[in-house]
Design a protein around this motif. Structure first.
Motif, PDB file in Angstrom:
ATOM      1  N   SER A  60      24.925  -8.749  -6.622  1.00 26.97           N
ATOM      2  CA  SER A  60      24.201  -9.882  -6.889  1.00 26.97           C
ATOM      3  C   SER A  60      22.737  -9.684  -7.281  1.00 26.97           C
ATOM      4  CB  SER A  60      24.279 -10.543  -5.425  1.00 26.97           C
ATOM      5  OG  SER A  60      23.405  -9.618  -4.627  1.00 26.97           O
ATOM      6  N   LEU A  61      22.327  -8.258  -7.101  1.00 27.57           N
ATOM      7  CA  LEU A  61      20.754  -8.240  -7.749  1.00 27.57           C
ATOM      8  C   LEU A  61      21.078  -7.429  -9.079  1.00 27.57           C
ATOM      9  CD1 LEU A  61      19.350  -6.435  -4.400  1.00 27.57           C
ATOM     10  CD2 LEU A  61      18.892  -8.705  -5.383  1.00 27.57           C
ATOM     11  N   GLY A  62      22.110  -7.281  -9.634  1.00 23.67           N
ATOM     12  CA  GLY A  62      22.421  -6.584 -10.778  1.00 23.67           C
ATOM     13  C   GLY A  62      21.974  -5.080 -10.781  1.00 23.67           C
ATOM     14  N   LEU A  63      22.129  -4.337  -9.768  1.00 28.93           N
ATOM     15  CA  LEU A  63      21.588  -2.995  -9.839  1.00 28.93           C
ATOM     16  C   LEU A  63      22.667  -2.153 -10.387  1.00 28.93           C
ATOM     17  CD1 LEU A  63      20.296  -2.754  -6.001  1.00 28.93           C
ATOM     18  CD2 LEU A  63      19.056  -2.590  -8.060  1.00 28.93           C
ATOM     19  N   PRO A  64      22.370  -1.042 -11.050  1.00 25.40           N
ATOM     20  CA  PRO A  64      23.247  -0.048 -11.587  1.00 25.40           C
ATOM     21  C   PRO A  64      24.048   0.477 -10.552  1.00 25.40           C
ATOM     22  CG  PRO A  64      21.151   1.036 -11.448  1.00 25.40           C
ATOM     23  CD  PRO A  64      20.913  -0.552 -11.250  1.00 25.40           C
ATOM     24  N   ASP A  65      25.403   0.848 -10.898  1.00 24.75           N
ATOM     25  CA  ASP A  65      26.463   1.432 -10.334  1.00 24.75           C
ATOM     26  C   ASP A  65      25.874   2.897  -9.687  1.00 24.75           C
ATOM     27  OD1 ASP A  65      28.089  -0.528 -10.222  1.00 24.75           O
ATOM     28  OD2 ASP A  65      29.344   0.218 -11.571  1.00 24.75           O
ATOM     29  N   THR A  66      25.317   3.550 -10.482  1.00 26.15           N
ATOM     30  CA  THR A  66      24.517   4.859 -10.410  1.00 26.15           C
ATOM     31  C   THR A  66      23.280   4.698 -10.594  1.00 26.15           C
ATOM     32  OG1 THR A  66      24.888   5.735 -12.260  1.00 26.15           O
ATOM     33  CG2 THR A  66      26.700   6.117 -10.552  1.00 26.15           C
ATOM     34  N   SER A  67      22.400   5.855 -10.043  1.00 24.52           N
ATOM     35  CA  SER A  67      20.963   6.082 -10.441  1.00 24.52           C
ATOM     36  C   SER A  67      20.572   7.456  -9.862  1.00 24.52           C
ATOM     37  CB  SER A  67      19.877   4.985  -9.427  1.00 24.52           C
ATOM     38  OG  SER A  67      20.188   4.964  -8.500  1.00 24.52           O
ATOM     39  N   GLY A  68      19.358   7.862 -10.360  1.00 25.08           N
ATOM     40  CA  GLY A  68      18.954   9.262 -10.075  1.00 25.08           C
ATOM     41  C   GLY A  68      19.807  10.397 -10.102  1.00 25.08           C
ATOM     42  N   ALA A  69      20.110  10.948  -9.393  1.00 22.58           N
ATOM     43  CA  ALA A  69      20.877  12.486  -9.376  1.00 22.58           C
ATOM     44  C   ALA A  69      22.422  12.144  -9.773  1.00 22.58           C
ATOM     45  CB  ALA A  69      20.795  13.092  -8.147  1.00 22.58           C
ATOM     46  N   LEU A  70      23.073  11.196  -9.083  1.00 18.62           N
ATOM     47  CA  LEU A  70      24.265  10.792  -9.717  1.00 18.62           C
ATOM     48  C   LEU A  70      24.397  10.117 -11.123  1.00 18.62           C
ATOM     49  CD1 LEU A  70      27.328  10.529  -8.631  1.00 18.62           C
ATOM     50  CD2 LEU A  70      26.838   8.194  -7.794  1.00 18.62           C
ATOM     51  N   HIS A  71      23.389   9.639 -11.469  1.00 19.68           N
ATOM     52  CA  HIS A  71      23.109   8.863 -12.839  1.00 19.68           C
ATOM     53  C   HIS A  71      23.150   9.992 -13.860  1.00 19.68           C
ATOM     54  CE1 HIS A  71      22.762   6.162 -16.051  1.00 19.68           C
ATOM     55  NE2 HIS A  71      21.285   7.129 -16.488  1.00 19.68           N
ATOM     56  N   GLN A  76      32.007   9.452 -15.693  1.00 19.89           N
ATOM     57  CA  GLN A  76      32.136   8.756 -14.466  1.00 19.89           C
ATOM     58  C   GLN A  76      33.215   9.549 -13.667  1.00 19.89           C
ATOM     59  OE1 GLN A  76      30.558   6.241 -12.897  1.00 19.89           O
ATOM     60  NE2 GLN A  76      29.489   5.250 -14.555  1.00 19.89           N
ATOM     61  N   ASP A  77      34.317   9.985 -14.123  1.00 21.51           N
ATOM     62  CA  ASP A  77      35.459  10.624 -13.607  1.00 21.51           C
ATOM     63  C   ASP A  77      35.560  12.154 -13.816  1.00 21.51           C
ATOM     64  OD1 ASP A  77      36.351   7.995 -12.353  1.00 21.51           O
ATOM     65  OD2 ASP A  77      37.060   7.655 -14.469  1.00 21.51           O
ATOM     66  N   GLY A  78      34.444  12.516 -14.202  1.00 26.03           N
ATOM     67  CA  GLY A  78      34.413  14.178 -14.571  1.00 26.03           C
ATOM     68  C   GLY A  78      34.606  14.918 -13.442  1.00 26.03           C
ATOM     69  N   LEU A  79      34.626  16.542 -13.666  1.00 27.91           N
ATOM     70  CA  LEU A  79      34.877  17.347 -12.659  1.00 27.91           C
ATOM     71  C   LEU A  79      33.841  17.426 -11.740  1.00 27.91           C
ATOM     72  CD1 LEU A  79      37.142  19.521 -12.099  1.00 27.91           C
ATOM     73  CD2 LEU A  79      35.701  20.975 -13.125  1.00 27.91           C
ATOM     74  N   LEU A  80      32.567  17.274 -12.094  1.00 27.69           N
ATOM     75  CA  LEU A  80      31.350  17.333 -11.209  1.00 27.69           C
ATOM     76  C   LEU A  80      31.208  16.111 -10.221  1.00 27.69           C
ATOM     77  CD1 LEU A  80      28.806  19.252 -13.375  1.00 27.69           C
ATOM     78  CD2 LEU A  80      30.395  20.356 -12.036  1.00 27.69           C
ATOM     79  N   PRO A  81      31.422  14.934 -10.779  1.00 25.79           N
ATOM     80  CA  PRO A  81      31.316  13.692  -9.941  1.00 25.79           C
ATOM     81  C   PRO A  81      32.307  13.728  -8.821  1.00 25.79           C
ATOM     82  CG  PRO A  81      30.863  13.039 -11.968  1.00 25.79           C
ATOM     83  CD  PRO A  81      31.235  14.819 -12.065  1.00 25.79           C
ATOM     84  N   VAL A  82      33.648  14.130  -9.144  1.00 28.28           N
ATOM     85  CA  VAL A  82      34.505  14.242  -8.388  1.00 28.28           C
ATOM     86  C   VAL A  82      34.421  15.319  -7.350  1.00 28.28           C
ATOM     87  CG1 VAL A  82      37.179  14.940  -8.043  1.00 28.28           C
ATOM     88  CG2 VAL A  82      36.405  13.379  -9.930  1.00 28.28           C
ATOM     89  N   THR A  83      33.990  16.489  -7.753  1.00 33.26           N
ATOM     90  CA  THR A  83      33.597  17.512  -6.662  1.00 33.26           C
ATOM     91  C   THR A  83      32.540  17.148  -5.875  1.00 33.26           C
ATOM     92  OG1 THR A  83      34.146  19.395  -8.420  1.00 33.26           O
ATOM     93  CG2 THR A  83      32.766  19.828  -6.624  1.00 33.26           C
ATOM     94  N   LEU A  84      31.390  16.487  -6.337  1.00 35.26           N
ATOM     95  CA  LEU A  84      30.462  16.018  -5.480  1.00 35.26           C
ATOM     96  C   LEU A  84      30.988  14.896  -4.222  1.00 35.26           C
ATOM     97  CD1 LEU A  84      27.435  15.792  -4.686  1.00 35.26           C
ATOM     98  CD2 LEU A  84      27.209  13.754  -6.279  1.00 35.26           C
ATOM     99  N   ALA A  85      31.762  13.817  -4.681  1.00 37.06           N
ATOM    100  CA  ALA A  85      32.316  13.318  -3.823  1.00 37.06           C
ATOM    101  C   ALA A  85      33.330  13.754  -2.730  1.00 37.06           C
ATOM    102  CB  ALA A  85      33.402  11.955  -4.571  1.00 37.06           C
TER     103      ALA A  85
END
Length: 555
Positions: free
Chosen positions: A466-477, A485-494
């Motif tokens: 509702s605020l139009g905030l991005p899905d990711t920001s900061g380090a995750l962005h 978005q579905d790379g090896l490192l984001p999956v590993t972090l999750a």
């Protein structure tokens, strides 16, 4: 008598009448013993479950598997020692079963909450089981007659039984039980389960569909013969009950073989008579059900006053709210899914649920809302486990009812006052929404408290959108920009954050070596700049990952 005394007596009278009516509709252990008599049964210990309703019978033998449950009277076959009774008592306590029948001399018991029935030592267990089962069936019949005006259907069922010499059941178009005849002791276990459960059991219905039995019935205006599928089952003859092309239900007769020409003609005639009664019953009760549903909706919405709410006869004890709806399939859009759930589907589910509650918990009120079915489940003032009991009630219904295979149920409360019910309903709605989400694959019945995290995550997703905030920001962005978005490192972090920072567990979940996991974590620090000692930064990344999973509908 003064005016205030007279008013108090007048107000108390409906509650007293309701309690007396409830007592007539349910069979407690004390009444069971009184009905059968001291020649066979004797009540020697009145425990906590002495006045609770009995709904089924379970036969227990030491060392043999037995399915126990709330409301069952357990026949302790072969229980002769104190140790065996202690073992049985422990098994019953785990399943909330509180009534046991044991042959004399009864071993001593240290459990004062257990209700113990002494059985004549010379009686056969088969005779005891048959006698108790007949009592349960008779009280089940009384419950149906007292809840609705369909006693004519019971008379018709008995007439069909006399004409065909075969015990019959009359079911609605959703396979919920409407009426049944005498002589059910001459049938089989499947029929008894249907009567005590007030609906055809899910496994039976699934087998009937696999054998295309309903297709055969709908394609014919004549009785259809169906062979027995198990050695201990009887064959069935069934016929559709319809008005024009509208299917109202079915008549099922447990037979020993195909009907002759005269029997076939008689059953065809009876089907027309049952159709008229079912249409009349549906018309006669529709207004009363509509009024009760509107009252329940007003209570759930917080717009009913105390006088209006009292017409539901829920009493003054704690009230839980139960909300049920189908799971969302292939979409995270609740509005689209709600539109896909037709009014007829919800009404069918609500009808079956009302049948079930009329038999096992009459102090309740159900209403089909927009996209969900709601139930107010009331308990006596002294009941201290209202939430747990409501959860067990919901699980029992889903386990017994063939129509509920894709439904989930959220349970909220208990509300200790009328004014709290609307707030509990809002909490239950939020829990139901989370429970229906494709990302959730847990049990079908959950409480508001158990769904707290999914509820908060869904609300967080709503706010960010509702605020139009991005899905990711900061380090995750930065990490997603580098690796996708579905790379090896984001999956590993999750996986690492889901394992609460336990490297070995995260590595096992990803099927990689712990050293490989540690290498990837170093790469995540280098690429994203994420400081794993910064609690706020880690929390933000974890929340963004969880919200993204919800939006994608991924567990």
């Amino acid at each position: 008598m003064g005016r205030s005394d007279l008013m108090s007596a007048t107000i108390a009278e409906p509650e007293t009448h309701m309690q007396e009516s409830d007592a007539r509709r349910h069979l407690p252990a004390r009444q069971l013993v009184d009905n059968i008599g001291p020649a066979l049964l004797r009540l020697i210990q009145e425990g906590a479950g002495c006045d609770g309703p009995l709904t089924e019978i379970a036969i227990y033998a030491p060392g043999a598997p037995t399915q126990l449950g709330p409301g069952c009277v357990v026949l302790g076959v072969g229980v002769t020692t104190e140790a065996e009774l202690r073992e049985l008592t422990a098994a019953m306590e785990r399943c909330d079963a509180r009534v046991v029948a044991v042959k004399a001399p009864v071993p001593p018991s240290a459990d004062e909450d257990l209700t113990i029935i002494e059985v004549n030592q010379n009686a056969s267990w088969m005779h005891v089981a048959t006698t108790v089962r007949e009592q349960l069936l008779e009280y089940a019949r009384l419950r149906v007659r007292s809840v609705s005006s369909g006693s004519e259907l019971f008379s018709l069922a008995n007439a069909i039984y006399e004409a065909l010499g075969a015990p019959v059941t009359i079911e609605d178009r959703f396979s919920a039980l409407v009426a049944w005849s005498e002589g059910q002791d001459k049938t089989d276990a499947e029929r008894i389960e249907t009567i005590l459960g007030r609906a055809v059991q899910p496994r039976t219905l699934a087998e009937q569909r696999e054998r295309h039995e309903f297709e055969r019935l709908h394609a014919s205006s004549e009785p259809v013969y169906m062979e027995a599928t198990e050695p201990d089952q009887l064959p069935r003859v069934a016929i559709v009950v319809r008005i024009g092309s509208d299917v109202l239900g079915y008549i099922w007769a447990a037979v020993t073989g195909p009907l002759d020409e005269a029997g076939t003609a008689r059953l065809r005639e009876f089907a027309s008579m049952v159709a008229l009664q079912m249409v009349g019953l549906r018309t006669e009760t529709s207004y009363a059900r509509q009024q009760r549903g509107e009252l329940a909706a007003a209570v759930l919405g917080g717009s009913a006053d105390r006088v209006e709410a009292s017409r539901l006869q829920l009493g003054s004890g704690p009230v839980c709210v139960l909300a049920a709806a189908p799971r969302l399939a292939g979409t995270t859009d609740a509005d689209a899914a709600t539109a896909a759930v037709t009014v007829d589907e919800l009404r069918r589910f609500a009808d079956t649920l009302e049948y079930f509650l009329a038999a096992v918990h009459s102090r309740s009120a159900a209403v089909a809302g927009t996209g969900a079915v709601y139930v107010l489940v009331a308990w006596p003032l002294e009941h201290t486990a209202a939430l747990e009991s409501t959860v067990n009630l919901a699980r029992d219904f889903l386990g017994r009812t063939p129509l509920a295979s894709d439904y989930v149920v959220a349970v909220g409360g208990p509300a200790d006052s009328l004014g709290r019910i609307a707030a509990v309903r809002a909490q239950t709605d939020a829990a139901l929404r989370a429970l229906r989400h494709p990302a959730f694959h847990g049990p079908a019945v959950r409480t508001v408290e158990e769904m707290a995290l999914p509820v908060l995550l869904l609300h967080l997703a709503d706010v960010t959108e509702s605020l139009g905030l991005p899905d990711t920001s900061g380090a995750l962005h930065r990490l997603c920009q580098e690796d996708g978005q579905d790379g090896l490192l984001p999956v590993t972090l999750a996986a690492y954050l889901a394992a609460a920072g336990a490297t070995d567990i995260a590595a096992a979940n990803l099927h990689i070596h712990p050293n490989t996991m540690r290498y990837r974590l170093r790469r995540i620090r280098e690429v994203s700049g994420l400081d794993f000692t910064d609690a706020d930064a880690v929390l933000l990344a974890h929340l963004q990952l969880r919200v993204r999973e919800l939006r994608m509908g991924v567990a």
